[in-house]
Motif scaffolding. Sequence first.
Motif, PDB file in Angstrom:
ATOM      1  N   ARG A 195      12.375  11.792   1.679  1.00 42.77           N
ATOM      2  CA  ARG A 195      11.342  12.317   0.668  1.00 42.77           C
ATOM      3  C   ARG A 195      10.044  11.478   1.284  1.00 42.77           C
ATOM      4  O   ARG A 195      10.040  10.826   1.412  1.00 42.77           O
ATOM      5  CB  ARG A 195      11.453  12.390  -0.516  1.00 42.77           C
ATOM      6  CG  ARG A 195      10.252  13.422  -1.099  1.00 42.77           C
ATOM      7  CD  ARG A 195      10.652  13.770  -2.649  1.00 42.77           C
ATOM      8  NE  ARG A 195      10.925  12.419  -3.598  1.00 42.77           N
ATOM      9  CZ  ARG A 195      11.814  12.589  -4.099  1.00 42.77           C
ATOM     10  NH1 ARG A 195      13.241  13.204  -4.522  1.00 42.77           N
ATOM     11  NH2 ARG A 195      12.103  11.535  -4.998  1.00 42.77           N
TER      12      ARG A 195
ATOM     13  N   GLN B 295       5.253  12.633   2.309  1.00 42.45           N
ATOM     14  CA  GLN B 295       4.462  13.130   2.373  1.00 42.45           C
ATOM     15  C   GLN B 295       3.378  13.001   3.558  1.00 42.45           C
ATOM     16  O   GLN B 295       3.169  11.626   3.987  1.00 42.45           O
ATOM     17  CB  GLN B 295       3.279  12.793   1.028  1.00 42.45           C
ATOM     18  CG  GLN B 295       2.571  13.736   0.434  1.00 42.45           C
ATOM     19  CD  GLN B 295       1.742  13.923  -0.511  1.00 42.45           C
ATOM     20  OE1 GLN B 295       2.210  12.490  -1.154  1.00 42.45           O
ATOM     21  NE2 GLN B 295       1.259  14.200  -1.373  1.00 42.45           N
TER      22      GLN B 295
ATOM     23  N   ASN C 191      -0.467  15.020   5.292  1.00 42.85           N
ATOM     24  CA  ASN C 191      -1.366  15.985   5.522  1.00 42.85           C
ATOM     25  C   ASN C 191      -1.117  16.330   4.197  1.00 42.85           C
ATOM     26  O   ASN C 191      -1.382  17.819   3.977  1.00 42.85           O
ATOM     27  CB  ASN C 191      -0.688  17.090   6.849  1.00 42.85           C
ATOM     28  CG  ASN C 191      -1.685  16.518   7.661  1.00 42.85           C
ATOM     29  OD1 ASN C 191      -2.214  15.629   8.346  1.00 42.85           O
ATOM     30  ND2 ASN C 191      -1.658  17.518   8.974  1.00 42.85           N
ATOM     31  N   GLY C 192      -1.112  15.718   3.070  1.00 44.40           N
ATOM     32  CA  GLY C 192      -0.816  15.651   1.460  1.00 44.40           C
ATOM     33  C   GLY C 192       0.102  16.809   1.560  1.00 44.40           C
ATOM     34  O   GLY C 192      -0.003  17.176   0.414  1.00 44.40           O
ATOM     35  N   GLU C 193       1.188  17.502   1.684  1.00 42.79           N
ATOM     36  CA  GLU C 193       2.505  18.148   1.942  1.00 42.79           C
ATOM     37  C   GLU C 193       3.683  17.148   2.026  1.00 42.79           C
ATOM     38  O   GLU C 193       3.304  16.164   2.803  1.00 42.79           O
ATOM     39  CB  GLU C 193       2.465  18.778   3.130  1.00 42.79           C
ATOM     40  CG  GLU C 193       3.487  19.549   3.094  1.00 42.79           C
ATOM     41  CD  GLU C 193       3.255  20.889   3.941  1.00 42.79           C
ATOM     42  OE1 GLU C 193       2.760  20.660   5.130  1.00 42.79           O
ATOM     43  OE2 GLU C 193       4.403  22.214   3.810  1.00 42.79           O
ATOM     44  N   ARG C 194       4.552  18.166   0.891  1.00 39.87           N
ATOM     45  CA  ARG C 194       5.232  17.051   0.367  1.00 39.87           C
ATOM     46  C   ARG C 194       7.061  17.432   1.124  1.00 39.87           C
ATOM     47  O   ARG C 194       6.685  18.786   0.875  1.00 39.87           O
ATOM     48  CB  ARG C 194       6.047  17.000  -1.108  1.00 39.87           C
ATOM     49  CG  ARG C 194       7.244  16.321  -1.180  1.00 39.87           C
ATOM     50  CD  ARG C 194       6.868  15.947  -3.225  1.00 39.87           C
ATOM     51  NE  ARG C 194       8.341  14.940  -3.719  1.00 39.87           N
ATOM     52  CZ  ARG C 194       8.179  14.820  -4.702  1.00 39.87           C
ATOM     53  NH1 ARG C 194       7.535  15.770  -5.717  1.00 39.87           N
ATOM     54  NH2 ARG C 194       9.152  13.987  -5.195  1.00 39.87           N
ATOM     55  N   LYS C 195       7.360  17.124   1.663  1.00 33.98           N
ATOM     56  CA  LYS C 195       9.022  16.682   2.594  1.00 33.98           C
ATOM     57  C   LYS C 195      10.031  16.294   2.470  1.00 33.98           C
ATOM     58  O   LYS C 195       9.753  14.618   1.371  1.00 33.98           O
ATOM     59  CB  LYS C 195       7.997  17.262   3.748  1.00 33.98           C
ATOM     60  CG  LYS C 195       6.995  18.095   4.190  1.00 33.98           C
ATOM     61  CD  LYS C 195       7.076  17.512   5.973  1.00 33.98           C
ATOM     62  CE  LYS C 195       6.150  18.868   6.587  1.00 33.98           C
ATOM     63  NZ  LYS C 195       6.390  19.963   6.718  1.00 33.98           N
ATOM     64  N   SER C 196      10.568  17.082   2.420  1.00 37.84           N
ATOM     65  CA  SER C 196      11.956  16.467   1.981  1.00 37.84           C
ATOM     66  C   SER C 196      13.759  16.561   3.747  1.00 37.84           C
ATOM     67  O   SER C 196      13.478  17.992   3.572  1.00 37.84           O
ATOM     68  CB  SER C 196      12.562  16.506   0.589  1.00 37.84           C
ATOM     69  OG  SER C 196      14.298  15.797   0.879  1.00 37.84           O
TER      70      SER C 196
ATOM     71  N   SER D 272      -1.803  12.220  11.784  1.00 40.59           N
ATOM     72  CA  SER D 272      -1.874  13.515  11.896  1.00 40.59           C
ATOM     73  C   SER D 272      -1.410  14.403  13.315  1.00 40.59           C
ATOM     74  O   SER D 272      -1.348  15.356  14.122  1.00 40.59           O
ATOM     75  CB  SER D 272      -2.093  14.453  11.300  1.00 40.59           C
ATOM     76  OG  SER D 272      -2.968  14.690  10.693  1.00 40.59           O
TER      77      SER D 272
END
Length: 432
Positions: A24, A26, A28-33, A59
């Motif tokens: 997990r 983050q 660009n301020g976006e959380r990904k998993s 980015s």
Amino acid sequence: MARKVMKQDVGTIYQKPNGTYHYRYQINGERKSISLKTKNQEEAMRKVKELLPVLKATSMEVVSAHVAHARNLIKPANVLLLTEAWNVYAKHPNRATPATVNERLAYEADWRDFLKSLPKGCQYLHEVTPELADAYAQKLRERQLAVDTHNRKIKRLRKIFSTLVEYCPDGSPFQSPVLWRKDREEQEHNTRRLAFTREQEQALLDVLADSTHKVKNKPEIRVIYHLGMFTGQRLKDCVLLQWHKVDLERRRIWVKQFKTGKEVTIPIADQLLTVLREAWAWKCDEYICPNCAARYKQKDASGKDVGCNKVGLDILRVIRWIGLEPSVEVPGRKKKATVYGFHSLRHSFASHCAEAGVPKAVLLSILGTDSDIADKYYVHIGEEAQMEAIAAVASITAKSDRQRIEEALKLLDTPDVPAEEILNRVRHVLKA
């Protein structure tokens, strides 16, 4: 619910109830998993370490890297435009060094032809892929070329790319064996170079002595035919033979072969001696056949030999005089295949030597040690040994001497058959 959590410099590794590790993070301020697709902790850690350099970049850098890869904008350190490749190759120390201008021009012609087959978007040497090489080989197959001609073109292109391999990070695109054609593709063709028979050779000499048949520089053409017939040398060696290589008193000729560089020495036959003495009367320069030699050496503006074809056509005209067609149509080929030409005299020379029992080594000392023609007329195993093998096999089913004698005795007692007929039958039985 996660069973185990491990914090990293960027993001966190965690393990789900089924044992699979996930990562997990983050960006660009976006959380990904994402799933790491492993239940092994060490392997999960290794995979995350491989991702960290990308995740730590900005980015914009990440996006640029993906776009560059997608558009194939990343070029190797050494780049070479296809339009400049030939000039670089022509000066490269590892380039091919053909013995003739014609062969060098053939390299360049094949390169230009290959460039025409490439798509418009292909601009650099490293952009030529094995798939494009294979597509070109397929186009060559559609041209109905001879197998040898096709393979020579592929060989030249392979040499060019292997020489410029520093501009091809993935290696030469012409290394695949599927680009070549196999000899067996033409094994159904019975067309091959034929040797003249003794009767055909005599017919050639007769028409050359007949004033009703016309050809340019006919007296010299007659000498050239005699040289080929009684020395077994190639056309160029005969046309460009010089007087200082001929000793009429000792009856010997020395030839340094243009094709191989080998020097051979040959005794002068009586028939050849006669025409050489006639040629001495027109001696005006170093060549025995001065007009044909000058014609043979003609070149065009690019330096390509063109005179050899002119003399070659004169030679073929003589062959047609005796009713032979030099070339014939061959299925699957656009061009005709040559069956009779001046080179047929070389085959005839080898054939006559084999028939006369001349040792192969002696023939090679005349034709040149690298000649492969001798192999066509000299068997490796020996015909006598082969005959013995066939006789041994045949004897397995043959009748014994005793059986043949008993059968012959029975024939002698045959009633109402003429004595001559019985005698013929007895001879047949005893020979069987």
